[in-house]
Each structure stands twice: as structure tokens, then as C-alpha cells.
Design an enzyme around this catalytic site. Structure first.
Site: not given
Ligand code: SUG
Length: 441
Positions: A175, A251, A373
Site C-alpha cells: 500500500e 494504514h 493521505c
């Protein structure tokens, strides 16, 4: 020593931004599913943040939204023929696939790739390893598009290597930088890299019943570190706690963050946390000749649930042109007493932190994406920065051109039923082409 600078790359939010409920283990995305979205507001919120960062004297780049729906991807799934029929058939067979084909999740650029700085690598090049995002159907579409964009962005920049993603399969799910942290001395040297994984996919892991699945595998983190040409003594691998993942921490950047020699982390972020912090501190201070500033937030100060609802750890910390630190927090942090008392403690402990700014990113936040993000950090020297394409840098002129397109063309209300309309699809492609021209001009 060459002078290094940190740049931020944000993906411009696309005209098909909607709430598909697609994010695996992502509480906000689960809760927003099927709400009406506002792509225009979303894109203006993202652009505002880019302008703010740029106004601090930090080079801010943008990536254009890849065209949606992803017709080629749909074709690969067998949806061929007349485009109106394709949309209708896809909605009939799987609304999830239709939503994925329209996804604007590429906006969360922290997931696009992982970076190593040239001063840390074995071949003195800056490396970018594109992420496969294979834990999510809708996000796996992004990896090839991102690879092409990154190759084009860095085509003329010396000493940069862009690597395609790891094979897209469950054992190698990656990711990107959302699960990595680079600690370094001021001016960007002496990097130590922390790779945070959700699972080692071992037999005991697979037997655990979990509410939310871990997205990053240990094997992927190890292979990414290898592709980045990092010596092993600069790398640390640490596991996220299952309770954090189950609470919606999909995350690492939802539970920990770093900037230069500062590491902020929640008490429940890492398995065997004390041991990991000791090892990292020791390695960092012997390399950087200064101490790691590791600040733990206790669960009694801020619960896991409030860390997830406020997105404190997803604040974006940057160094402005005067050398002062600025922390760009999601506006949800303003309303939380726990976060406010922690921020007061942080300011006392970190005198270089000069200012805290709050940004409204409601549309992105409702899908689980805060300020950090939306950006990927890369470290370059002056010579490399000069070779970046000017049209990808957020100047007042570029920002103004993007804003005009967003205000004139972006829809303000999108629900799942719009995704079936061919005129909606055609208009979205037309907008993506206009923005691509700004980027490429
Ligand atoms: O992968 N949301 C993204 C949010 C990514 C946030 N990134 C970082 N933490 N770095 C995700 O879950 C939701 C899309 C939807 O539901 O339509 C989504 O993909």
C-alpha cells in the site's frame, strides 16, 4: 553534502469521486457507502491544501486524475461492446465492479509508491517503487496508471529510478508510503526507514479471526525495501497491532507519523513497541548524531476510536522556507478536547513546530483520507528539482487553471445511479482530458 528538499506530490481529486463503500477495513468508507458525493467540493478542498503547502515555499506537484470509467479494465473483465450496454450490464452483474471502474481513489497519493532518498541508497539514486494496491479491487487499477505517470514526471530528472509495482497477488499486497516512515536529520540526510506491515501471513496469523483484514504483507515490505536499494541496516520492519487494524487503522498513517527526527505514534500502534523504539532510537542516533524524538500518545490520552475519527496522525507535517515546522491537521482535530490537549503538549516538546493549520477535507475524509493521505513525499536535490516539468508544479497560474476547470465542469452531486449514465461517463472523460492537457502543457 548536497542540499536536499522534500517535495509533495498530490493527486488531483477526479470528477467521479463517489462513496462506493469500497475501502477494505476502512471505517469511514464503510459508513459513507451510497451517500451522495460532491466531486467539485472535493477537488477544491484538495487544491486548497496544495496551494497552502506551496505558499509555505515548498515545491508542490500534482498528478492529473486518470480517466474514469476505466474502459480498458472493464473490457479485460469481459465488458465489451456498446458503452451504454457495458455500463448497464456491469451495474446488473456487479455494482461493486461498476463503482471500482469509476473510483477516484487515486487521489490518495500516499498509497501510490514508496520512496528512498539518493543519499540513503546503495547506488546514489532516488528510487520510487510503485505500489500494487492489490488488497482492494478498485485500487489495483491505479498501479499501472501511476507507473506511467511517475515515469513521465521523472523522465528528465537525473538519478531517479521508477520501478513498476510488485506482482499483484495476495502474498505481495503493498500500500505504498502510507505504511512507511523515513526518519532523518534536518536537511534530509541520514535516513532510517520504518516499514509497517499488517500481517506476516504466517499460520498463526491466518487462524486469527479479525474484524478487518490487514492490507500490507511483511513480504511485500521486505521486497519493496530491496527494490529501493536500501542497505539492511537502514531498514526496520514492525507489525501493526491487530487491535488497531480492527479499530479501523487500515494504514500506518492513521496511527503514527514522522517528520525529520520526530516520530509520533500511538501506544497501540506497534507490536512489541518498546523494543522497536529502543532499536530505532539507537540506530538513528548513531547514524544521525542526534536523538530521535519519539513521542508516544497514550491510549488514556486518545483512544484508538478517537485517533480514527479525528485522523490526528494523518496530519501533514512540513518544513517551511524559514526552517519552521507547520502541522496541517484535519479540521476534525479542532473539535476534539483530547487532540487539543495533546497538541499543546506537542508544541511544548517540539519548539520547531511553529504553527498548526486546520484544513477542511470533508469529502476525502468521508472516504478515509486525511491531509497526509493525499500526498506522497519525495526527496530531491536542487539540480533534480530543476528538471521537473514546470506544468506539474502548483504555481498560482497552474492552480488557477485547475480551479477554472473544476468550477466550470465538475459535478456537484453524484450517486450510484449516475454511474450508469453514458453522458455522465463521457463528461467525466472530457474533464480528465482537459486536466491532462494542463499537466502536459
Ligand atoms: O484505500 N478509500 C481509501 C483511503 C486511502 C487513505 N490513504 C491513506 N491512509 N494513506 C482506501 O481505503 C474509499 C473508496 C470508496 O469507498 O469509494 C477508499 O478507497
Amino acid at each position: 553534502m548536497s542540499s536536499l528538499r522534500e517535495l509533495n506530490i498530490d493527486g488531483l481529486i477526479g470528477p467521479t469521486h463517489h462513496f462506493g463503500g469500497l475501502g477494505v477495513g476502512n471505517k469511514a468508507s464503510e459508513e459513507s457507502q451510497h451517500r451522495a458525493s460532491n466531486p467539485r467540493a472535493a477537488a477544491l478542498e484538495g487544491l486548497y491544501k496544495m496551494r497552502l503547502v506551496s505558499s509555505l515555499g515548498i515545491t508542490q506537484l500534482f498528478l492529473p486524475p486518470p480517466a474514469r470509467p476505466a474502459w480498458g479494465w472493464l473490457e479485460n473483465l469481459g465488458f465489451t461492446g456498446d458503452r451504454g450496454d457495458v455500463l448497464a450490464r456491469c451495474a446488473d452483474i456487479s455494482p461493486t465492479v461498476l463503482s471500482a471502474a469509476y473510483s477516484s481513489a487515486f487521489m490518495w497519493t500516499a498509497n501510490a509508491a514508496t520512496m528512498s532518498a539518493a543519499t540513503d541508497t546503495m547506488d546514489d539514486c532516488m528510487h520510487l517503487k510503485v505500489a500494487n494496491l492489490s488488497a482492494n479491487l478498485h485500487r489495483s487499477i491505479e498501479s499501472e496508471e501511476r507507473h506511467q505517470q511517475m515515469c513521465s514526471l521523472f523522465a528528465n530528472v537525473p538519478r531517479v529510478r521508477v520501478h513498476p509495482a510488485l506482482l499483484s497477488c495476495a502474498p505481495l499486497r503493498d500500500e505504498g508510503a502510507a505504511n512507511g516512515m523515513r526518519l532523518c536529520s534536518p536537511f534530509g540526510h541520514d535516513g532510517c526507514y520504518v516499514f509497517v506491515y499488517g500481517s506476516d501471513d504466517g499460520p498463526s496469523e491466518l487462524q486469527q479471526s479479525r474484524r478487518r483484514p490487514p492490507r500490507q504483507s511483511k513480504l511485500a515490505s521486505q521486497l519493496v525495501a530491496q527494490s529501493l536499494q536500501l542497505p539492511s541496516d537502514r531498514c526496520f520492519f514492525v507489525q501493526q497491532t491487530p487491535e488497531a487494524i480492527d479499530a479501523g487503522v487500515f494504514h500506518n498513517d492513521v496511527i503514527a507519523t514522522s517528520h525529520e527526527n520526530l516520530l509520533l505514534y500511538h501506544e497501540q500502534a506497534f507490536v512489541d513497541s518498546a523494543n522497536f523504539i529502543d532499536q530505532l532510537s539507537e540506530q538513528f542516533s548513531s547514524r544521525a548524531k542526534e536523538s530521535l524524538l519519539a513521542i508516544q500518545i497514550h491510549a488514556s490520552e486518545l483512544s484508538l476510536a478517537e485517533a480514527v475519527s479525528t485522523y490526528l496522525f494523518n496530519s501533514q507535517i512540513v518544513t517551511d522556507s524559514d526552517g519552521g515546522w507547520r502541522m496541517i491537521c484535519p479540521s476534525a482535530c479542532q473539535a476534539s478536547d483530547s487532540v487539543q490537549s495533546f497538541l499543546a503538549r506537542l508544541r511544548r516538546a517540539v519548539p520547531t513546530l511553529k504553527q498548526i493549520d486546520y484544513v477542511h477535507l470533508q469529502q476525502s475524509m468521508a472516504n478515509g483520507g486525511g491531509p497526509a493521505c493525499l500526498r506522497l513525499r519525495v526527496i530531491l536535490d536542487e539540480e533534480q528539482i530543476h528538471q521537473l516539468p514546470k506544468s506539474s508544479i502548483i504555481t498560482e497560474d497552474v492552480a488557477h487553471r485547475l480551479q477554472s476547470i473544476i468550477e466550470a465542469e465538475y459535478p456537484t452531486h453524484v450517486t450510484m445511479s449516475d454511474l450508469m449514465r453514458l453522458d455522465f461517463a463521457t463528461h467525466a472523460e472530457h474533464i480528465a482530458n482537459q486536466i491532462a492537457r494542463v499537466w502536459g502543457s
